[in-house]
Design an enzyme around this catalytic site. Structure first.
Site, PDB file in Angstrom:
ATOM      1  N   HIS A  38       0.821  -1.212   0.000  1.00 21.64           N
ATOM      2  CA  HIS A  38       0.000   0.000   0.000  1.00 21.64           C
ATOM      3  C   HIS A  38       0.852   1.258   0.000  1.00 21.64           C
ATOM      4  CE1 HIS A  38      -4.342  -1.149   1.150  1.00 21.64           C
ATOM      5  NE2 HIS A  38      -3.758  -2.204   0.617  1.00 21.64           N
ATOM      6  N   GLU A 107      -6.524  -0.705  -5.867  1.00 18.37           N
ATOM      7  CA  GLU A 107      -7.490   0.215  -5.270  1.00 18.37           C
ATOM      8  C   GLU A 107      -7.037   1.646  -5.551  1.00 18.37           C
ATOM      9  OE1 GLU A 107      -5.689  -1.665  -2.774  1.00 18.37           O
ATOM     10  OE2 GLU A 107      -6.955  -3.452  -2.924  1.00 18.37           O
TER      11      GLU A 107
END
Length: 333
Positions: A38, A107
């Protein structure tokens, strides 16, 4: 026999702590370790987001037995697939064959940061397909030129390459995704214990059947589940709500929100009891076993646990991991 893993969650611990957790998890007896990739945490309360690939290199060097895996890397926006191919090969060499490259369509939270926009889901899946094709070609060690709709590769070659390349797992959330990606991947990745996904994988033309030997190994279905162990149930529920209520949104929502503020706003009405209804919270290890049970009952070969709360990892790994693993292995055998 189901394999049980530990999640190195980059959103809730710094890089040195993650390496320490990796060593402790190996010592505690986990079979494998997965790492999130991330640029940002889901919620500000989690507080961390170190660069996963630097940490993976250190973890590969600091451990010796556990399997390693990204869970998962998006190889299409923030990273070019040619770069992913190179760093996956490097980590595999450092890990001496223990690494699996887990891939997904990503995402917005992590990918929007490079300023190229966030594609629609159909485009994201088409981009992921091209990316896997590029990574596979580069892992042959040959000189690669590639012209696709989304990516171009000019005279690229991976010079330091492990024998056999790197196994690839792909996150798939439905039968259409499985049909598209199963022929390109070695392993299925999913966050829900959905037996229909496993059945769809096994039915997909050209896919390696889960549990059947392929290229000297076996195809896997790798799941993941959050848990929040704590001696106090109320403290566990509070922590899970503070740091993991984003989980309640589902991937259709999670994929498109761009910031921690967005996740905070989208989950402002999620109650602690809502989170506790979907995540086992507290000291009851049998409750955790029962929460994990649907994965192996639906054909998953591997399940990675996420212990919620960066400051609880040491206690979880030193006090709870071994008895929990004993219960999980007994129940799943």
């Amino acid at each position: 026999m189901t394999s049980f893993g530990y999640t190195l969650m980059t959103e809730q611990a710094g890089p040195r702590q993650l390496v320490d957790h990796a060593v402790r998890a190996e010592d505690a007896g986990f079979d494998f370790e997965v790492m999130s990739d991330h640029y940002s945490p889901w919620l500000s309360a989690q507080g961390h987001a170190p660069y996963a690939w630097s940490v993976l290199g250190a973890v590969a060097h600091a451990t010796s037995r556990v399997g390693l895996m990204t869970y998962v890397t998006c190889p299409t926006v923030r990273y070019h697939p040619a770069v992913v191919a190179q760093k996956a090969a490097t980590v595999q060499l450092l890990a001496e064959g223990r690494f699996t490259l887990g891939l997904g369509s990503g995402e917005s939270l992590n990918e929007h940061v490079v300023g190229t926009g966030w594609p629609a889901v159909q485009d994201r899946q088409a981009m992921l397909q091209e990316a896997i094709e590029i990574i596979r070609e580069l892992h042959t060690g040959e000189l690669v030129d590639y012209r696709g709709e989304y990516f171009q590769v000019d005279s690229a070659r991976i010079w330091d390459l492990p024998d056999g390349g790197v196994d690839i797992g792909v996150a798939a959330g439905g039968p259409r995704a499985v049909e598209r990606f199963a022929p390109l991947a070695d392993h299925l990745v999913a966050t829900e214990p959905d037996g229909d996904l496993v059945a769809a994988w096994n039915a997909a033309e050209g896919a390696p059947t889960i549990g059947r030997a392929k290229n000297g190994g076996a195809a896997r279905a790798v799941g993941q589940i959050p848990v929040c162990w704590d001696p106090s149930e109320s403290a566990a529920v509070e922590r899970a709500h503070d740091q993991f209520r984003w989980f309640a949104g589902g991937w259709a929502v999670n994929a498109d929100l761009p910031t921690t503020a967005g996740f905070a706003g989208a989950t402002q009405f999620v109650r602690p009891e809502d989170v506790a209804g979907s995540i086992p919270c507290g000291p009851d290890l049998d409750a955790i076993v029962e929460a994990v049970r649907p994965f192996w009952e639906n054909g998953f070969t591997d399940v990675a646990l996420v212990q919620i709360g960066g400051d609880t990892q040491e206690a979880f790994l030193t006090e709870v991991a071994q008895p929990l693993l004993e219960k999980l292995r007994k129940a799943s055998s």
